[in-house]
Design a protein around this motif. Structure first.
Motif: not given
Length: 487
Positions: A182, A223, A226-229, A231-232, A263, A267, A345
RNA sequence: GCGACGGUCGUCCAGUUUGGUCUAGGACAUCAGAUUGCCAAUCUGGUAACCCGGGUUCAAAUCCCGGCCGUCGCACCA
């Protein structure tokens, strides 16, 4: 803090690294061996890299061949771009960078990608002679930094890879399929790369054969935000050197100010920073340097170098490049293979872009050694304050004296734990000298067997940094050291 | 690759100017033994080097030539 000479001396004396083939006078420069202590720290550095980058960011790892065919490097651009135009004097054999020499002499702009014929024409037209002996120049040539090889009886043209990442690009299609990829899809590799440097110098800092740990992240440019981590990590502060000034700002601010493009890049820069924090490098002496267009490699659209300040100046440890779709697109053209994939996605067919973290392992090891080196004047000792999990020897086993059965007891403890850790047994000379020897190579813990051990099955464990000691049960040694290593 | 300077035990240094007294000396480190018994102690003894090749000379660590390596500068770079 140490200087370069102290580190070299320590390395030679204690077997961290030393010149290759040094008993032969024709040993060429730029090739170094890791000795027993060096291999341990290198292996542990790589373990940390796997843990804190590869596994943390859910990447896969491969191990590619070091020799690759000519076509690979035609596609990658290295045949064309990884070389400098040179001219040689027919008299004194002095060599000059052709483009620089001509522009210096004539005052006109000379592109770096200029071809040989154009150079010869310019030399004739301007009647340029060797500045040293006034002789004419030979026909111009190119010096390619890749090592050329001949494969098989026909000597088919091939090269030692100048960077490990080409394996990842040429393998991409299969990797994406078999790993049910993915996007973003991170592929990592540790291995050797080879560059025929003109002037290798400063031991591990500029080698002709060197270790790289490379990470290539394939992503869909639609995308990148649109990176999952994300926010942290959005409030993590990075030090970025850009436009000749140091900026300290959160990654969110850096994105807002368009210093970091997106982003996804943010990251991975944070991931890298967090990794280096765990190596023991002094983070006050590090920065991300955003490269200008002139400084970037030929394949990069955006580039940050992760740099660390040492006694020999700022050292580039990691090149972080946005390679766009340059590599897959060129390999696709040259191999005539379609390397596009469906992004699960977005359900669109795309040729992924690549963001890479290209790490120099040898340089990182050097930087760790230099930043760990501590001249403890008060206690008359030198200490390598390595993180325990990076120390070449984890624990020393020292009988206070050999006699009275202490030697036997110590040998037994040594046998019990030597498969679990890098353990060193030493019963030679005074106890103080043995402590000094251990801490000079960064050994974080020393177990001392004394007369009390025979009475109550306890030993002392001594901590390198503050020289303090604690009594612990022999039966708890493994458990305690394990917990200290995981700190 | 070029230029300048340099290369002697594991490490650092003496000896090279003025060739012989160098069978190459010292310090630290290391090894063995003694002694002490928790922080580089002491004593005794040992191992260990003239970067490589050629030349000059009765004689070369020392002078000459070439190569290799190192440091710095130019350049290149993870």
């Amino acid at each position: 803090m140490a200087n370069y000479e102290q580190i070299i001396k320590l390395s030679l004396e204690r077997g961290f690294y030393f010149p290759s083939s040094e008993i032969y006078s024709d040993a060429p420069a730029g090739f170094w061996e890791y000795g027993p202590n060096g291999v341990n720290i290198k292996n542990k550095f790589i373990d940390l890299w796997r843990k804190e980058l590869v596994r943390k960011a859910t990447m896969v790892e491969i191990d590619g061949a070091q020799i690759m065919s000519e076509n690979v490097f035609i596609a990658s651009g290295h045949i064309k771009n990884f070389s400098d135009p040179i001219i040689k004097c027919s008299g004194c054999k002095s060599t000059f960078r052709a483009d620089r020499f001509i522009s210096e002499k004539t005052g006109q702009e000379v592109p770096e990608r200029i071809n040989e014929n154009e150079i010869n024409v310019l030399i004739k037209k301007n009647n340029l002679k060797c500045p040293k002996c006034d002789s004419d120049f030979e026909e111009s040539g190119r010096f390619n930094m890749m090592f050329k090889l001949g494969i098989g009886p026909n000597n088919d043209e091939a090269y030692l890879r100048p960077e490990t990442c080409q394996s990842i690009f040429v393998d991409f299609s299969r990797l994406f399929k078999v790993m049910r990829g993915k996007l973003p899809f991170g592929v990592a590799q540790i291995g050797k790369s080879f560059r025929n440097e003109i002037a290798p110098r400063q031991s591990l800092l500029r080698l002709r054969e060197f270790y790289q740990a490379e990470i290539e992240v394939f992503f869909n440019k639609e995308t990148v935000n649109q990176i999952a981590g994300f926010e942290e990590i959005k409030d993590v502060i990075l030090k970025i050197f850009y436009d000749d000034t140091n900026k300290e700002l959160t990654v969110q601010e850096a994105i807002n100010q368009e210093i970091i493009p997106n982003k996804l890049v943010a990251y991975y820069l944070v991931l890298l920073k967090q990794f280096y924090e765990k190596t023991g490098i002094d983070m006050e002496k590090t920065r991300f340097r955003k490269l200008s267009n002139e400084e970037k490699a030929f394949y990069a659209t955006i580039a940050f170098d992760f740099e660390v300040e040492t006694s020999v100046g700022w050292l580039e440890l990691v090149a972080c490049n946005d390679r766009s779709d340059y590599d897959l697109s060129e390999h696709s053209k040259t191999s005539k293979q379609n390397l596009e994939v469906i992004d699960p996605h977005t359900q669109t067919k795309i040729l992924p872009q690549v963001f890479e973290l290209s790490m120099g392992i040898d340089r990182s090891i050097y930087a760790i050694l230099e930043h760990s080196f501590f001249d403890d004047i008060e206690n008359e000792r030198t200490v390598l304050r390595l993180k325990p999990y990076l120390a070449p020897i984890t624990v020393g086993i020292l009988p206070l004296v050999k006699k009275d059965g202490l030697g036997e007891m110590a040998t037994k403890i040594f046998s019990d734990i030597k498969r679990d850790f890098n353990v060193f047994y030493d019963d030679a000379g005074s106890i103080g000298r043995r402590y000094r020897r251990l801490e000079e190579v960064g050994t974080p813990f020393a177990i001392t067997i004394d007369h009390k051990t025979l009475e109550d099955q306890t030993v002392t464990i001594r901590y390198r940094d503050d020289m303090s000691q604690k009594r612990i049960d022999v039966s708890k040694i493994k458990e305690i050291i394990n917990s200290l290593l995981n700190n």
